[in-house]
Structure formats: C-alpha cells, structure tokens
Design an enzyme around this catalytic site. Structure first.
Site, PDB file in Angstrom:
ATOM      1  N   HIS A   3      -6.928   9.368   0.942  1.00  0.00           N
ATOM      2  CA  HIS A   3      -7.989   9.487  -0.548  1.00  0.00           C
ATOM      3  C   HIS A   3      -8.923  11.276  -0.127  1.00  0.00           C
ATOM      4  O   HIS A   3      -9.473  10.946   0.736  1.00  0.00           O
ATOM      5  CB  HIS A   3      -9.000   8.534  -0.448  1.00  0.00           C
ATOM      6  CG  HIS A   3      -8.240   7.622  -1.520  1.00  0.00           C
ATOM      7  ND1 HIS A   3      -8.720   6.364  -1.445  1.00  0.00           N
ATOM      8  CD2 HIS A   3      -6.712   7.211  -0.974  1.00  0.00           C
ATOM      9  CE1 HIS A   3      -6.967   5.379  -1.890  1.00  0.00           C
ATOM     10  NE2 HIS A   3      -6.126   5.503  -1.958  1.00  0.00           N
ATOM     11  N   VAL A  12       1.517   6.821   0.525  1.00  0.00           N
ATOM     12  CA  VAL A  12       1.198   6.192   0.809  1.00  0.00           C
ATOM     13  C   VAL A  12      -0.444   6.162   0.820  1.00  0.00           C
ATOM     14  O   VAL A  12      -1.293   7.430   0.274  1.00  0.00           O
ATOM     15  CB  VAL A  12       0.713   6.245   2.190  1.00  0.00           C
ATOM     16  CG1 VAL A  12      -0.491   5.444   3.826  1.00  0.00           C
ATOM     17  CG2 VAL A  12       2.133   6.619   3.386  1.00  0.00           C
ATOM     18  N   CYS A  13      -0.959   5.074   0.666  1.00  0.00           N
ATOM     19  CA  CYS A  13      -2.454   4.763  -0.317  1.00  0.00           C
ATOM     20  C   CYS A  13      -3.287   4.141   0.821  1.00  0.00           C
ATOM     21  O   CYS A  13      -3.221   2.334   0.790  1.00  0.00           O
ATOM     22  CB  CYS A  13      -1.796   3.811  -1.622  1.00  0.00           C
ATOM     23  SG  CYS A  13      -3.802   3.551  -2.400  1.00  0.00           S
ATOM     24  N   ILE A  14      -3.887   4.726   1.489  1.00  0.00           N
ATOM     25  CA  ILE A  14      -5.684   4.673   2.323  1.00  0.00           C
ATOM     26  C   ILE A  14      -6.609   5.064   1.868  1.00  0.00           C
ATOM     27  O   ILE A  14      -6.461   6.059   1.875  1.00  0.00           O
ATOM     28  CB  ILE A  14      -4.576   4.352   3.667  1.00  0.00           C
ATOM     29  CG1 ILE A  14      -4.022   5.773   4.409  1.00  0.00           C
ATOM     30  CG2 ILE A  14      -3.689   3.084   4.186  1.00  0.00           C
ATOM     31  CD1 ILE A  14      -3.874   5.248   5.754  1.00  0.00           C
ATOM     32  N   ASN A  38       0.864  -1.071  -0.299  1.00  0.00           N
ATOM     33  CA  ASN A  38      -0.018  -0.051   0.077  1.00  0.00           C
ATOM     34  C   ASN A  38       0.931   1.140   0.195  1.00  0.00           C
ATOM     35  O   ASN A  38       0.655   2.071   1.047  1.00  0.00           O
ATOM     36  CB  ASN A  38      -1.216   0.012   1.527  1.00  0.00           C
ATOM     37  CG  ASN A  38      -1.690  -1.607   1.544  1.00  0.00           C
ATOM     38  OD1 ASN A  38      -1.855  -2.304   2.073  1.00  0.00           O
ATOM     39  ND2 ASN A  38      -2.851  -2.011   0.243  1.00  0.00           N
TER      40      ASN A  38
END
Length: 96
Positions: free
Chosen positions: A24, A18-20, A11
């Site tokens: 978003h 960071v991709c959470i 992630n």
C-alpha cells in the site's frame, strides 16, 4: 503486484492485484487500519515483499477482503473455499 493466473483469495482482487499492507502507498492509512510502518517504503526488499505475499497466501486476512466472495466463503465454508482454489490450480496447470 498482480497475479496473472486466476486467483480465488480473500486478499487478491478479481483482476489479480494483491492487497497487502506492504504494497500500500506510504504514509498514514486514511482508513486507520494499518500503521505507516506496515505500508510501502523504499527500504522494503524484494525478499521481504515476496515473503509477505507467501504469508498472505498461506494465511488470508478475511477481515480486509479484496475479494468479498472469497472472504465470505473462506470464513463460512472452508471446504468449498478449498475446492474452488483446487479447481483454479488445476485449470492454471491445464489439468481440467
């Protein structure tokens, strides 16, 4: 949010981003993967965001991978995944 050290994690993008869900953009997810309540809103506290990141680190979501290679290795060869992560940590700490 972005890590400045090298991260090999499902992630985390190659550039450390960071991709959470909690980070978003607000509103509906165009991919219909997340509900709007899971996404960023001004009521999110720094503590909640940091707890989400810690949770993400401990329990990667390999179904929504920002790093496809890390996701695949995490799923298919956990021992190799752990080895790569350990090597990154050693390099970050200057132990190599």
């Amino acid at each position: 949010m972005r890590f400045t050290c090298k991260m090999f994690h499902p992630n985390v993008y190659e550039n450390g981003e960071v991709c959470i869900s909690i980070l978003h953009p607000p509103g509906e997810d165009p991919n219909m993967y997340e509900s709007s309540s899971e996404r960023w809103s001004p009521v999110q506290s720094v503590e909640k965001i940091l707890l989400s990141v810690l949770s993400m680190i401990a329990e990667p979501n390999d179904e929504s991978g920002a790093n496809v290679d890390a996701s695949k290795i995490f799923r298919e060869n956990r021992e190799e995944y752990n080895r790569i992560v350990r090597e990154n940590v050693k390099a970050t700490l200057g132990l190599n």
